[in-house]
Write a protein that holds these residues in place. Sequence first.
Motif, mmCIF file in Angstrom:
data_model
loop_
_atom_site.group_PDB
_atom_site.id
_atom_site.type_symbol
_atom_site.label_atom_id
_atom_site.label_comp_id
_atom_site.label_asym_id
_atom_site.label_seq_id
_atom_site.Cartn_x
_atom_site.Cartn_y
_atom_site.Cartn_z
ATOM 1 N N LEU A 20 0.830 -1.210 0.000
ATOM 2 C CA LEU A 20 0.000 0.000 0.000
ATOM 3 C C LEU A 20 0.864 1.259 0.000
ATOM 4 C CD1 LEU A 20 -2.737 -1.044 2.588
ATOM 5 C CD2 LEU A 20 -2.998 -0.855 0.098
ATOM 6 N N THR A 76 2.413 1.818 -3.510
ATOM 7 C CA THR A 76 1.479 1.928 -4.638
ATOM 8 C C THR A 76 0.475 3.063 -4.441
ATOM 9 O OG1 THR A 76 0.012 0.261 -3.629
ATOM 10 C CG2 THR A 76 1.660 -0.508 -5.235
ATOM 11 N N LYS A 77 0.148 3.373 -3.169
ATOM 12 C CA LYS A 77 -0.867 4.403 -2.891
ATOM 13 C C LYS A 77 -0.295 5.667 -2.261
ATOM 14 C CE LYS A 77 -4.198 1.609 -4.189
ATOM 15 N NZ LYS A 77 -4.995 1.872 -5.417
ATOM 16 N N THR A 80 -1.901 7.226 2.417
ATOM 17 C CA THR A 80 -2.743 6.047 2.618
ATOM 18 C C THR A 80 -2.425 5.330 3.919
ATOM 19 O OG1 THR A 80 -2.832 5.740 0.224
ATOM 20 C CG2 THR A 80 -3.511 3.875 1.576
#
Length: 386
Positions: free
Chosen positions: A29, A32-33, A37
């Motif tokens: 996470l 990628t985010k 996040t």
Amino acid sequence: MSTENKSLITPANIITVIILAMGLVITFLRFTKGLGTVTNLDQNNPWGIWIGFDLLCGVALAAGGYTTSTACYIFGLKKYHSAVRPAILTAFLGYALVVFALHYDVGRPYRLVYPIFVQPGTTSFLYEVGLCVFLYVTVLAIEFSPAMFEWLGMKNLRDKITKLTIALTVMGVVLSTLHQSSLGALYIAVPSKIHPLWYSPYLAILFFVSSIPAGLSMVIFEGTLAHKPWHHMMDQTHKDEHDGVILGFARGASISLAAYFCVKLVAVAYDNNWHYLATGWGAWWLLEVLGFVALPSLLYAIGSREKNIPLIKWAAAMTVVGIILNRLNVSVVAFNWQLPASQRYFPSFMEIMLSIFVVTVGVTVYRFIVSRMPIFFEHPDYKDAH
């Protein structure tokens, strides 16, 4: 199912697998985010627990490597030789995990080498910290390598590396002095953000001086935790020297904690900040300084004088907690102290879990190494080689 497979299914291993799995999910996470996040960081609080705990605490508690090797190889205290390899291993893993954890905060791991090799900023404290940590991780890797070479049966490489012991120890002391102090100097640049009881022009000195009892205490603390589960891996020399190492390190920790306590008082007196002691922040400062600096210093002194090993171990645990508390106070708790509570930083669940994940990775690697390599014992082929 075989007996070997059954032995792997233990509560500790199950918890380890769960933590590692959660850490991998959060890692996915994060990369990628983005930071938003998984963290509660913002423009007012760009550095959080990943810096305060993973970096500042990790570096301080890994100081056992340079303190132990200095005692043994520079001051010639060979009675501490059995503690060198465990201390070097703990330091190496500590610094390696600091670099590993820093990837999460930087966000672009492939650019971590830029300050060293591509765009060095020679006027920056961060550049000096980064360069010293990079060099010291390399030094620690080389210092640790004889144990690995003995395990692999690579005698020639092992013999060549051991000839560099004194030079590597001196480099370790120099580099540790530089980056331990520079981590404190980083925060000198933000006098308006840190509470006056923790801000001081002496921050560089405070960070370095406190790293000495931190390293000595971590050697005792780590040795205490490892002694029971890895007792079967320890040779008779290691067992015989165990109490002597603890007593000797207790004396050093008591003196260095007393020096750290005095510098803390000088730092408050320098700006005449005594009036803050009558506030809630003052009570928190007194808890840190009296409860986790002055008290363990006294307990160390009593323990070493009375040869009270359990008391010394409690003092070591208190000192480790105190160093963690101090680093978090400077970087998180007392940082942006004037902001309203709604704007203050508190780490998210995923930030905390990722820090636990990093520690778990270190413990797992530590378990793998000490169960296979000559860390707590002398390799039969190299008895008395040191």
